[in-house]
Design an enzyme around this catalytic site. Structure first.
Site, PDB file in Angstrom:
ATOM      1  N   ASP A  79       6.404  52.473  49.545  1.00  0.00           N
ATOM      2  CA  ASP A  79       6.444  53.694  48.738  1.00  0.00           C
ATOM      3  C   ASP A  79       6.159  54.905  49.624  1.00  0.00           C
ATOM      4  O   ASP A  79       5.188  55.647  49.411  1.00  0.00           O
ATOM      5  CB  ASP A  79       5.439  53.595  47.598  1.00  0.00           C
ATOM      6  CG  ASP A  79       5.764  52.457  46.653  1.00  0.00           C
ATOM      7  OD1 ASP A  79       6.889  52.408  46.146  1.00  0.00           O
ATOM      8  OD2 ASP A  79       4.882  51.596  46.436  1.00  0.00           O
TER       9      ASP A  79
ATOM     10  N   HIS B 221       1.172  43.466  47.073  1.00  0.00           N
ATOM     11  CA  HIS B 221      -0.087  43.954  46.519  1.00  0.00           C
ATOM     12  C   HIS B 221      -1.278  43.203  47.124  1.00  0.00           C
ATOM     13  O   HIS B 221      -2.309  43.798  47.446  1.00  0.00           O
ATOM     14  CB  HIS B 221      -0.116  43.755  45.002  1.00  0.00           C
ATOM     15  CG  HIS B 221       0.922  44.522  44.254  1.00  0.00           C
ATOM     16  ND1 HIS B 221       1.988  43.909  43.638  1.00  0.00           N
ATOM     17  CD2 HIS B 221       1.053  45.849  44.003  1.00  0.00           C
ATOM     18  CE1 HIS B 221       2.732  44.822  43.043  1.00  0.00           C
ATOM     19  NE2 HIS B 221       2.193  46.008  43.241  1.00  0.00           N
TER      20      HIS B 221
END
Length: 300
Positions: A170, A45
């Site tokens: 993802d 992140h």
């Protein structure tokens, strides 16, 4: 760093931020970057925040555990929530705003109750990207990408970013959201950043904290399988079926790992290909114990 809880606060801050940027920079082309997250932040992140910080004048990070993307038997209730630690990391990383709305703010009580959930309601209105949403993780987790596209579309409307930053880990989500952005004419640039891995190759994930030490060792087989496929493809093998067989042979070496899918697909449509080439997506999902992990590579 501002920590905001309501849509009205976020919209007001966005307006103020753009005005401040205009005054302070004295030029056009100011950019606002958005990093959507569900919290439980890790270095992956933070790499998105760093990318946003490097290319945008201001950075908003959203933290919202989205009930709409969890199935009835999935891990919504136990999904890790580490808000204070997340905010400390984001302050150090240089985020300007943390947008962390409660469920009731994002999904007012006009939606349908979610069975077995502590969340009061789900959306009454959904954004569904037909076709691509039903492939890879969408096939294994029905309704998952409908929840993802709905919450991301709301975040785009609320924060109005110029650029939004997502991780290549993802890959299926990226394909769904790229299609959504194109079809609905969102005025936002999607920036996809490389997978961040631990030193041993395991792709970083908030769910890695569920793994026992033994399970974590077993989980490394996902990266080994993808690496072996890359080697075989680099050696000239283009048959998708052959590459899948190679990957599954490696995965079979870890009996504690239960395969969900091992696929060779077009990275935009997520449809299977017969012949692999440059840019082909090789993706894997598997259960290690009770934890579902994903990983992928784009062939060079």
């Amino acid at each position: 760093m501002l920590i905001l809880k309501t849509i009205a606060e976020m919209r007001a801050a966005r307006s103020d931020l753009r005005c401040d940027l205009g005054r302070n920079l004295g030029r056009e082309g100011k950019t606002l970057g958005l990093v959507p997250t569900m919290g439980a932040l890790h270095a992956g992140h933070l790499s998105l925040v760093a990318a946003a910080r490097a290319s945008c004048d201001a950075v908003v990070v959203s933290i919202f555990v989205n009930p709409a993307q969890f199935g009835p038997n999935e891990d919504l209730a136990r999904y890790p929530r580490t808000f204070e630690a997340d905010c400390a990391l984001l302050l150090e990383a240089g985020a300007d705003i943390v947008f962390a709305p409660p469920v009731q703010e994002m999904y007012p009580a006009t939606g349908a109750p979610q069975t077995g959930s502590t969340a009061p309601h789900l959306p009454a209105t959904y954004v569904t990207v037909e076709g691509v949403s039903e492939r890879l993780d969408g096939a294994s987790r029905p309704g998952h990408f409908r929840g993802v596209s709905t919450v991301v579309s709301k975040l785009f409307h609320i924060a109005a970013p110029d650029r939004a930053f997502f991780g290549q880990k993802d890959a299926a989500q990226v394909a769904v959201l790229r299609k959504m952005v194109a079809d609905l004419n969102f005025d936002v640039e999607m920036v996809v950043c490389p997978i961040v891995r631990d030193a041993d190759g395991l792709a970083l994930s908030s769910r890695n904290r569920y793994l026992t030490l033994e399970e974590r060792r077993s989980a490394l087989v996902l990266h080994r399988a993808l690496g072996r496929v890359e080697e075989v493809a680099a050696g000239g093998e283009t048959s998708a079926a052959a590459l899948i067989e190679v990957g599954c042979e490696v995965l079979a070496q870890e009996p504690g790992v239960r395969l969900d899918y091992f696929s060779v697909v077009d990275r935009d449509t997520l449809l299977p290909v017969q012949t692999a080439g440059r840019g082909t997506l090789v993706a894997v999902a598997a259960f290690v114990g009770t934890t579902r992990l994903i990983d992928n590579v784009l062939l060079l």
